[in-house]
Design a protein around this motif. Structure first.
Motif, PDB file in Angstrom:
ATOM      1  N   ASP A   1       1.330   8.995   6.287  1.00  0.00           N
ATOM      2  CA  ASP A   1       0.863   8.130   5.195  1.00  0.00           C
ATOM      3  C   ASP A   1       0.354   6.805   5.744  1.00  0.00           C
ATOM      4  O   ASP A   1      -0.685   6.301   5.331  1.00  0.00           O
ATOM      5  CB  ASP A   1       2.004   7.842   4.207  1.00  0.00           C
ATOM      6  CG  ASP A   1       2.317   9.055   3.345  1.00  0.00           C
ATOM      7  OD1 ASP A   1       1.585  10.064   3.442  1.00  0.00           O
ATOM      8  OD2 ASP A   1       3.308   8.999   2.591  1.00  0.00           O
TER       9      ASP A   1
ATOM     10  N   ILE B   1      -3.389   5.176   5.444  1.00  0.00           N
ATOM     11  CA  ILE B   1      -3.621   3.853   4.864  1.00  0.00           C
ATOM     12  C   ILE B   1      -4.396   2.971   5.825  1.00  0.00           C
ATOM     13  O   ILE B   1      -5.354   2.285   5.455  1.00  0.00           O
ATOM     14  CB  ILE B   1      -2.276   3.195   4.477  1.00  0.00           C
ATOM     15  CG1 ILE B   1      -1.720   3.884   3.237  1.00  0.00           C
ATOM     16  CG2 ILE B   1      -2.437   1.703   4.252  1.00  0.00           C
ATOM     17  CD1 ILE B   1      -0.270   3.557   2.957  1.00  0.00           C
TER      18      ILE B   1
ATOM     19  N   SER C   1       0.910   7.109  -3.303  1.00  0.00           N
ATOM     20  CA  SER C   1       1.907   6.125  -2.887  1.00  0.00           C
ATOM     21  C   SER C   1       3.310   6.564  -3.311  1.00  0.00           C
ATOM     22  O   SER C   1       3.474   7.411  -4.194  1.00  0.00           O
ATOM     23  CB  SER C   1       1.579   4.766  -3.497  1.00  0.00           C
ATOM     24  OG  SER C   1       1.696   4.839  -4.899  1.00  0.00           O
TER      25      SER C   1
ATOM     26  N   GLU D   1       0.823  -1.210   0.000  1.00  0.00           N
ATOM     27  CA  GLU D   1       0.000   0.000   0.000  1.00  0.00           C
ATOM     28  C   GLU D   1       0.856   1.258   0.000  1.00  0.00           C
ATOM     29  O   GLU D   1       0.605   2.208  -0.744  1.00  0.00           O
ATOM     30  CB  GLU D   1      -0.924   0.011   1.228  1.00  0.00           C
ATOM     31  CG  GLU D   1      -2.112  -0.886   1.110  1.00  0.00           C
ATOM     32  CD  GLU D   1      -3.109  -0.387   0.064  1.00  0.00           C
ATOM     33  OE1 GLU D   1      -3.433   0.818   0.065  1.00  0.00           O
ATOM     34  OE2 GLU D   1      -3.542  -1.206  -0.758  1.00  0.00           O
ATOM     35  N   VAL D   2       1.874   1.270   0.868  1.00  0.00           N
ATOM     36  CA  VAL D   2       2.732   2.457   0.985  1.00  0.00           C
ATOM     37  C   VAL D   2       3.445   2.723  -0.337  1.00  0.00           C
ATOM     38  O   VAL D   2       3.513   3.847  -0.823  1.00  0.00           O
ATOM     39  CB  VAL D   2       3.769   2.257   2.120  1.00  0.00           C
ATOM     40  CG1 VAL D   2       4.843   3.341   2.080  1.00  0.00           C
ATOM     41  CG2 VAL D   2       3.079   2.242   3.479  1.00  0.00           C
TER      42      VAL D   2
END
Lengths: 457, 439
Positions: free
Chosen positions: A377, A381, A312, A304-305
């Motif tokens: 971040d 997420i 992203s 995801e990161v």
């Protein structure tokens, strides 16, 4: 009866159950949202899972077998999927096609799919039709009856299916070669649909061998979801599936495992039908294991990161800052019985070569390994994953799928229910540690998909 | 405000009917926007569907692809937020906004958690009403669109559709891809994008449905804030598209092992009095399931394909009856032969009472099963409004299906199935197939 290789990003489907001050609204919302799941076991070893959702008078009835293409014997690739097709071709009690006709006559729809680790059959019907579905599904678990003519025609159908899904799509042909290069020993390197030359030789004997080995109640999971009462479902399951004999010879799923990977693999796949080239790299990666899902959780968040959307790391650097790509992504499929893969993809912008795209991808990952995960971040997420639990409740079919898939990939109910909390507990450092572990070039395949020069007709 | 209480009754063979209950409220906001609402507080989120009639067919001459590119740019920044700031803000709210461009409409689908309604709608309002359309974003998204156009050129599934459309509709927007061409997209300017925005997103053509954890007053306020500042009127609708194809076969040579075929001829308007009969006929003939005549004849009996299906396409400015099949190059000629036979057989003899009874049982039983979540219900409701159907269609639809007689069906079959007009476009290296196009 098509098959659907698993392709959804697992990390996007699951969510966390953590509490943070800034996340109060979501956390509050989740108080009312438990998966309403009841489980049980029949005496013959068939597992039963019931997921309640009473908003609409619908039930999904699924039987999952703990057997997929990776459980096939060598030389008969595609037989798991071929058998899945043949299960619609009649039993000692039903004519070919009768099951689907009866489902339709009851206003329902039915289908099935085959994957590496499981095969599943399902019907979607009005909730009061459940018993009839169980009756028919129990029947074809043990009473399959096949004629040579059905076998011959269905073999042509699966070859046309391979034509449609694979032969006509250079991207699919490339991915097939890539998996074959990724797995040195495991059957995950063989396509679910099968290698064409082996599909052409598939017959009754191979299909029945697979059927008799794996289709038994002690190798199956029943998932019923929707407007149903768990006690009633259990009673019906006992009545219809309970009398089926277990297979006493069922072996543990110990399939050939991967040896150490000691050399990076590279391939260039060229095809005149390619218009948009791209570079993709896959790394061998650990999967979610029962009672030990922490590394997989960190890898899910790493995907995801790095590649989970517009914000992203890869898209920020490659699409927005350097403008060398039109798309970049990362994916990780944690639900798998054996070693899975973690993949990176970069689709270069016009005028950017695949070599430059790959260099930019490597540089972006190297920079990420230096700077680490941005805490904001990560929180965003996690919050998104949390909310996806709420949205997921709107679709009981996908909940049923999640349970069925996990339970036939070596996980337990406890593992499935613990997953949100395990994801929530993942720290920035956990993610970096997982990244250092997974980005081992020796366990990777890098592939370029390119347009081949036109061949003169 | 009219409230309608609906009980969906599934037709089942046994005594106990399945029931779903949805209560559709028709609202008109103080600002004059009409919407359909179903309150469903069980899960704390709202599914909101917006559709604007017109869509990519509103592209100005020479600006093909402008509407599509414009829709792709709505999420690329508004006010002082650039694309990334907008994406981050959306992520932080855990909301999801999807934008789509189609031939006859553009769509915006939103999902947001109840507790974040105000912030989520403020974000969406920025995207819809005050998108920045910065040159940087235009150039970046343009590259993505061009990549798609390039890929389409070597994708048999797309080639077959674009070839059929071009031959059927020529210069009408239906005759070309809504994505535009490499040439038109390359030359689109910011002014073109702004003009496409003004043309497509206007209050005189918007249809709205909402399903979830929200009430009528809240929805009314939300919609006036969200849409109130859009222009009152947009671009005029395009004219009728004249169908220009006649029966025959067109082969597009393409080096791939399996030929892809699109076939069809004119169909029925959505408002045709026989549309429902045609819909049921198609369900029997080629409507997706394994039990359709086409699947039985081509797949189950002959193993000629993995899938074959047919479908009615009632567009706003033309109507088609189409089908698709894919078959290996050395077998596709046989597949086409069987399709022709089936088409002619249907026109001559129609269907049987048993087929009609089975189709009715299936369709009436399956209908209530569609209403199985906020997202799906919102989609159905906005589609019904665009088709001009009343809210009580949800209750009456199964009665309408059950009222169809075999005589109706076989009268309509002669109108719907026109074997002489059937045109096949084949992309691949088909063997033993004579191209006989009269173009």
């Amino acid at each position: 009866m098509p098959f659907h290789p698993m392709r959804k990003l697992q990390s996007a489907l699951c969510a966390g159950g953590f509490l943070l001050a800034t996340l109060a609204p979501v956390a509050h919302a989740l108080d009312v949202l438990r998966d309403e799941v009841t489980t049980g076991m029949l005496d013959n070893g068939m597992q039963v899972v019931v997921i309640e959702d009473h908003r609409a008078p619908v039930a999904v009835h699924m039987v999952w077998y703990k057997a997929g293409s990776a459980d096939e014997k060598p030389g008969v690739s595609g037989v798991a999927h071929f058998l899945e097709h043949l299960l619609f071709q009649g039993t000692t009690n039903m004519e070919p096609g009768e099951l689907s006709r009866v489902v339709a006559a009851n206003g329902g729809t039915d289908n099935a799919f085959t994957s590496y680790d499981q095969t599943a059959y399902f019907q979607r019907v009005a909730a009061d039709r459940l018993e009839l579905m169980m009756q028919m599904e129990a029947d074809r678990m043990v009473n399959l009856q096949l004629g040579e003519e059905e076998i011959r025609i269905e073999r042509e159908v699966i070859i046309e299916e391979r034509n449609q899904r694979t032969e006509n799509d250079p991207g699919a042909l490339m991915r097939e070669q890539m998996r074959a290069a990724q797995y040195l020993n495991h059957r995950y390197g063989v396509p679910i649909i099968g290698w064409r030359h082996e599909m052409e030789g598939l017959g009754l004997e191979a299909a029945l061998d697979y059927y008799q080995t794996y289709y038994a109640p002690n190798n199956a999971v029943l998932v019923v979801a929707g407007d149903v009462d768990p006690d009633e479902v259990m009673a019906l399951a006992r009545e219809h599936y309970g009398p089926l004999p277990p297979n006493p010879d069922l072996k543990p799923r110990n399939r050939p495992q991967e040896p150490p990977h000691t050399s990076p693999r590279r391939m260039v796949f060229e095809d005149p039908r390619v218009s948009q080239p791209y570079v993709i790299r896959s790394y061998l990666a650990p999967e979610r294991d029962p009672g030990a899902q922490e590394t997989a959780a960190a890898l899910s968040l790493l995907a995801e990161v790095l590649g989970g959307g517009q914000t992203s790391v890869l898209n920020e650097k490659l699409q927005f800052e350097q403008k060398v790509s039109i798309y970049a992504g990362a994916s990780y499929r944690g639900v798998s019985l054996d070693d899975t893969t973690f993949s990176l993809i970069v689709v270069p912008a016009p005028g950017v070569s695949l070599e430059e795209a790959e260099e930019a991808m490597d540089a972006a990952v190297a920079e990420f390994m230096e700077t680490g995960v941005n805490a904001d971040d990560l929180n965003t997420i996690k919050r998104k994953l949390e909310a996806s639990r709420i949205y997921a409740r709107d679709n009981v079919d996908s909940l049923a799928n999640r349970y069925g898939r996990a339970l036939t990939s070596g996980l337990t109910i406890e593992d499935i229910q613990a997953w949100p909390e395990i994801l929530a507990a993942v720290s920035e450092e956990d993610i970096m540690e997982a990244a250092r572990m997974v980005f081992d070039r020796n366990a990777s395949v890098t592939s370029w998909l390119k347009r081949a020069p036109e061949v003169t007709q | 405000m009219k409230t309608l209480y609906l009980a969906l009754i599934a037709f089942v063979i046994a005594a106990l009917p399945a029931r779903a209950e949805i209560e559709i409220q028709e609202i008109t906001t103080p600002g004059g926007i009409k919407a359909w609402l179903v309150e469903e507080p069980a899960i704390p989120f709202v599914a909101l569907e917006l559709r604007f009639k017109g869509g990519a067919s509103l592209d100005a001459p020479g600006k093909r692809g402008a509407t599509n590119l414009m829709m792709g740019l709505l999420e690329e920044g508004t006010g002082d937020m650039d694309a990334r700031a907008f994406a981050r803000a959306t992520d932080e709210l855990a909301a999801s906004f999807d934008y789509g461009a189609y031939d006859d409409s553009v769509s915006i689908s939103a999902k947001f958690l109840t507790d974040t309604t105000d912030q989520a709608m403020a974000l969406l309002r920025g995207a819809i009403v005050e998108p920045s359309f910065t040159q940087e974003a235009i150039d970046r998204v343009r590259k993505q669109v061009l990549s798609g156009i390039a890929s389409d050129k070597t994708d048999p599934d797309t080639i077959v559709g674009q070839t059929f459309d071009a031959m059927a509709f020529g210069d009408h927007p239906y005759g070309s891809s809504r994505d535009g061409t490499e040439e038109t997209v390359a030359t689109l300017t910011r002014d073109d994008i702004v003009a496409a925005h003004q043309a497509a997103l206007a209050r005189d053509r918007v249809y709205v449905s909402a399903v979830g954890d929200i009430n009528a007053d809240e929805l009314a306020t939300l919609l006036d804030n969200l849409l109130g500042d859009l222009p009152a009127t947009g671009a005029p609708m395009p004219g009728t598209a004249t169908y220009q194809l006649s029966g025959g076969v067109t082969v597009v040579p393409f080096d791939t092992p399996q030929s892809v075929v699109l076939f069809g001829h004119p169909g029925f308007e959505r408002h045709d009095e026989d549309f429902l009969a045609a819909y049921v006929l198609n369900e029997i003939f080629g409507g997706g399931g394994l039990e359709s005549r086409l699947m039985r004849e081509l797949r189950e009996k002959r193993g000629l394909t993995y899938g074959v299906y047919s479908y009615l396409v009632p567009k706003d400015h033309a109507e088609l009856y189409l089908g698709r099949v894919a078959s290996a190059n050395d077998r596709v000629a046989q597949a086409i032969e069987v399709l022709r036979e089936q088409w002619a057989h249907m026109a001559e003899t129609g269907i049987t009472q048993t087929e009609l009874d089975e189709a009715k049982t299936y369709l009436t039983g399956a209908y209530p099963l569609r209403f199985d979540g906020n997202g799906p219900i919102a989609n159905i409701l906005v589609g019904m409004q665009m088709d001009g159907l009343p809210t009580d269609y949800v209750v009456n639809r199964n009665d309408l299906v059950n009222a169809l007689t075999l005589d109706d069906m076989n009268r309509v079959a002669k109108r719907l199935f026109r074997p002489e007009d059937l045109h096949f476009v084949v992309v691949g290296q088909p063997e033993g197939l004579q191209a006989e196009a009269t173009q």
